[in-house]
Design an enzyme around this catalytic site. Structure first.
Site, PDB file in Angstrom:
ATOM      1  N   HIS A   1     -32.943  27.556  35.801  1.00 26.45           N
ATOM      2  CA  HIS A   1     -33.045  26.286  35.759  1.00 26.45           C
ATOM      3  C   HIS A   1     -34.469  25.650  36.605  1.00 26.45           C
ATOM      4  CE1 HIS A   1     -30.305  26.212  32.855  1.00 26.45           C
ATOM      5  NE2 HIS A   1     -30.088  24.785  32.677  1.00 26.45           N
TER       6      HIS A   1
ATOM      7  N   HIS B   1      -6.165  -4.212  10.785  1.00 31.26           N
ATOM      8  CA  HIS B   1      -6.930  -6.141  10.476  1.00 31.26           C
ATOM      9  C   HIS B   1      -6.020  -6.480  10.556  1.00 31.26           C
ATOM     10  CE1 HIS B   1      -6.155  -3.116   6.909  1.00 31.26           C
ATOM     11  NE2 HIS B   1      -7.605  -3.461   5.990  1.00 31.26           N
TER      12      HIS B   1
ATOM     13  N   HIS C   1       0.540  -0.908  -0.092  1.00 33.66           N
ATOM     14  CA  HIS C   1       0.315  -0.336   0.264  1.00 33.66           C
ATOM     15  C   HIS C   1       0.571   1.500  -0.190  1.00 33.66           C
ATOM     16  CE1 HIS C   1      -4.170  -0.454  -0.254  1.00 33.66           C
ATOM     17  NE2 HIS C   1      -4.246  -1.514   1.094  1.00 33.66           N
TER      18      HIS C   1
END
Lengths: 434, 434
Positions: free
Chosen positions: B422, B330, B264
Site C-alpha cells: 500500500h 405503523h 392480518h
C-alpha cells in the site's frame, strides 16, 4: 504469473465466466458452533463472555490490568505509546472522512400533492451502534475511522467498540483511532460472543440496534444469525481491485496498485484490463520484480498467482461491460480521460480516477469510505456511508376531503384482498363524526 | 380483552418491558430443509423446481395449461377476469405510488475540496430484481405494486416475479397488479426453491442481483441463506400498529384501526396509548362490539386478546418515549396537533397523522410504501423505497499536487498497518514519472 486472457480469443467468454465465478473463500461451516455461542451469551451474559475470552483470547477479565471494559486511563496510555506521526495522520484522515461524509446527510421531505395529501419522510439516527474490530494483524486503525466517523456524522449517540485482545493486548493505534473518532465505550471481547453481546446485551453491555465492521467466519456467521434482531452491514469478503489501463501508463505504478490489493489476503484478487498487450506484459514483469522486495510477498504472490488476471481488450469501450460483470470493489481508471468512462460504470464499489489516485489513498486519507462491497456485491449494494446509520420514517396526512377522494379505491382493494377490517377503518370515517 | 397498563403504576416499567420483548412469532427451525432445497436447485435447476412445485403446490409444469412461466396470454386472461373497479383502484394506486417514489431518486454529487481532491458518487439502478409474492390468502395485489413500483422508478431493467400456484392457479388480481406495474417475467414457483432459482439461476431463469418481497418461514430462511450472493430486503415479521390518541376521538374509529391491524395475523399486534382512560375503556368496548361482525374476527380477536394493549399516560409527551421503545411499524397520531409530536418520533416505520389518516389508506392508495420495518426493526431500518433498488459508486480523483499533499499521511498509516505494498503504491508515484 497471473492468468492471461484476450477478449479476441474464441474461448474468452467461457474463461471470463470462470474467472468471475471463481470461489476465492474457503467456506467454513461454523453455523452450529456460532448458534451455541449465541445461546450461551444470551443465557449467561458476562460470565459467558469471560469464559470464551479466557478460552479463545487467553485473557482474564478478573485481572485488574485486563478488565472487560477498557478504561479511559488504558486508552490514554495506549495513545501515548503511538508515534505522533501516526496520530497526526489519523487526525488528518478523521477530518477528511468527516468532512466528506457530512455531505451524505439525506434531506427530510414533506409536500402536499395535487389533491392535498401530505406526504414525506424524516430521517433519524440509529440510537446505538456496535463496531466490531478484528484482532491480530487485521486490526486496522483506519477501519475504526471508516466505520465510526459516518456513525458520528449521522448523529448516533452511542458507539460501542469490541475488539478481541489476545492475552489482553489491543493494538494501541486502534485505541488511538477510537479516541480520535470519539469512541469511549470499548470492550476487550471478540468473535461470535462479542456479536451476541452487542445484539442481546449482557449485565455490563447494553444492547445496540446495529452492528458493523469486518470479522472472521465466526463473526460473519454470528452477524448473519442476529440479523433482524439488530441491523448489520454487509458480510465482507476478500478484497479486490480492477485496473483499467490504456497504453500510456508506467507499468511499475500499475504493478504496485495490483500488489497493494494482493497483499491483503491470499484470497484477494487483482485484475488488469488493458488495451495494450505490451503494457500488460510489462506490468506482469514489474509485479514479479516488486514481489521480490515486498514485506508481504508470500501473501501477495499467492493472491496474484491464484486469482490475478491480465485481460487484453481491443479498446476502452470493450473494457466497460467486462468491468460491470466483475463488479469490483475497487475500480482504477488509469486512462487519459477517466471522465469519459465514469458514466459507463454500472457496478463498482468505488472509482479511482486517473494516474494519480492509487487505491491506497482511498484506504486512508482520501475522505471517501474504504468499506466497500466485495465479491461482486456491488451489483446490489454500496459502500458504507451516513445512510447506513440513519433510518427513514414516512409520513402520510389526509384531511376529510382527501379521505373522501381516496376512500372508494382503498375500500375496493381491501375487499378484494379479503381484509374487511381494513375496509371498515376507512368506511367508518365517511359515515360518522370523529 | 387486551392488556391494560397504566404508566403511573409502580410495576409499569417491568410490564412494559415484557410487552415489547414479547415473542409473537413461533420460530420454526427450517434451516436444514431450506439448505437442502437450495443445494438441489443449484444442482438440478429447472428439474428441481418442477419436482418441488409438483410436491408442494400440486402443479404440473408439463401440463400446457400450467407451464412454469406464466405467458402473456394467461396474464391477459387473468386481467380480464378482474372486476374493472379493482383494476381502476390498482391503476390509481400505481400512479400515486409512482409519483411519490419519484421524489426519492437520490442525487449524484461531485465536488473538489479545499486542496483540489475530487470527491463524489454516482447512483445506478440494480440491473435485475426478483419479487417474491406469497400464494394463498396472503397473495396481495397491493404488495406487488409496493415492491415493483419503487424498482421501476429506480430504473431496474428486469423484474422477475415468482408466485407459488396451488394446482396452477394464481390470484388474477395479483397478475393484474403485475401487469399494471409493468412486470412481464412471471414464474409459477414459490418457497425456498423460488428464492434459490432467483439467486443462482436455472436453465430457464436468469439469476437476479436482489430479492424482495414477503414470504413464510421457508422463504425467510432461504433469503437469509442467499444474502451475500444477492441482496435481500428486510426479513418481514408480523405486522403492528401503535395508535396514540388524546381524549377527543371517536372510539369506534380507533377500534377499527386497531382491528385492521389485528386481522392480518394472529401474531399481529395493536396497541393504543391514550391520555384518557375513559377513551381507552370506550375503545376496548368498541373493539369487542366490532369483533362480532368482522369477517376475520377469529384472527383479529386472537391477536387483540394475546398481543393487544391499552396504555394510559398522563400526557402526550409521556407517550413519545414509549412509542420510540415500541418502534412500531405503523404509528397513528390521532391527536389534535400531530405536527407537534412528529419531531419527537425517533423509531417508527411510518406515521399516519391526524384523525383522517387511517393506516389502511397507506396500505393501498396513499402513495407511500406499505413495506415497513416490523418487530422493532424501525430502530435500525426503513421502509422500502427507491433507495433499495439503487447503489452508490464513490469517486475519488487526485492530481499530482493533491497526491503530494496526502501521500505522507497515507504512507505513515500503511506502514503502521504493516501494508508495505500500500505504502509503495503511493510512494512510487512521488519518485517516478507516470
Amino acid at each position: 504469473m497471473a492468468l492471461w486472457l484476450d477478449a479476441a480469443d474464441a474461448d474468452f467468454e467461457s474463461a471470463f465466466k470462470e474467472l468471475i465465478s471463481m470461489k476465492r473463500e474457503v467456506s467454513t461451516d461454523v453455523g452450529t458452533v456460532v448458534d451455541g455461542i449465541i445461546a450461551d451469551v444470551r443465557k449467561n451474559g458476562d460470565a459467558a463472555l469471560a469464559a470464551y475470552s479466557a478460552r479463545f483470547d487467553s485473557v482474564d477479565f478478573s485481572n485488574p490490568a485486563t478488565p472487560m471494559r477498557i478504561g479511559e486511563d488504558a486508552i490514554e496510555a495506549a495513545v501515548a505509546e503511538v508515534d505522533p506521526k501516526v496520530i497526526a495522520a489519523l487526525t488528518l484522515a478523521e477530518k477528511r472522512i468527516r468532512s466528506h461524509h457530512a455531505r451524505q446527510l439525506p434531506p427530510d421531505d414533506f409536500y402536499e400533492d395535487e389533491i392535498g395529501v401530505g406526504l414525506g419522510h424524516r430521517w433519524t439516527a440509529v440510537e446505538a451502534v456496535g463496531l466490531y474490530v478484528p484482532g491480530g494483524t487485521a486490526s486496522y486503525p483506519s477501519s475504526v475511522l471508516m466505520n465510526a466517523v459516518p456513525a458520528k456524522v449521522a448523529g448516533v449517540e452511542r458507539i460501542v467498540m469490541v475488539v478481541p485482545a489476545m492475552k489482553g493486548a489491543v493494538n494501541p493505534a486502534v485505541l488511538a483511532a477510537a479516541k480520535i473518532a470519539g469512541i469511549t465505550e470499548i470492550y476487550r471481547i471478540g468473535g461470535a460472543q462479542a456479536v451476541a453481546a452487542l445484539a442481546y446485551g449482557t449485565e455490563t453491555i447494553a444492547p445496540v440496534a446495529k452492528i458493523v465492521g469486518p470479522g472472521n467466519a465466526y463473526v460473519a456467521a454470528a452477524k448473519r444469525a442476529v440479523f433482524g434482531i439488530v441491523g448489520i452491514d454487509m458480510i465482507a469478503g476478500p478484497s479486490e481491485v480492477l485496473v483499467i489501463a490504456d497504453g500510456d501508463n508506467n507499468p511499475d505504478w500499475i504493478a504496485a496498485d495490483l500488489l497493494a490489493q494482493a497483499e491483503h489476503d491470499e484470497a484477494a484478487q487483482a485484475i488488469l484490463i488493458t488495451t495494450d498487450a505490451a503494457l500488460g506484459e510489462a506490468v506482469d514483469q514489474a509485479v514479479e520484480r516488486q514481489l521480490k522486495t515486498l514485506p508481504r510477498s508470500n501473501i501477495a504472490g499467492a493472491s496474484w498467482r491464484d486469482f490475478g488476471a491480465i485481460i487484453t481488450v481491443p479498446d476502452l469501450d470493450a473494457a466497460m461491460p467486462l468491468a460491470n460483470r466483475i463488479a469490483p470493489e475497487h475500480l482504477e481508471l488509469a486512462v487519459a480521460d477517466p471522465d469519459a468512462l465514469i458514466p459507463k460504470v454500472r457496478n463498482a464499489g468505488a472509482i479511482f480516477a486517473g494516474h494519480y489516485t492509487p487505491e491506497a489513498i482511498g484506504d486512508y486519507v482520501g475522505g471517501s469510505n474504504h468499506v466497500l462491497p466485495t465479491a461482486r456485491s456491488a451489483r446490489f449494494s454500496s459502500g458504507l456511508s451516513v445512510l447506513d446509520f440513519v433510518k427513514r420514517t414516512s409520513i402520510l396526512r389526509l384531511g376529510p376531503e382527501q379521505l373522501n377522494k381516496l376512500a372508494p379505491s382503498a375500500i375496493e382493494l381491501a375487499e378484494c384482498e379479503g381484509l374487511g377490517a381494513h375496509a371498515k377503518s376507512v368506511a367508518i370515517r365517511l359515515n360518522s363524526k370523529g
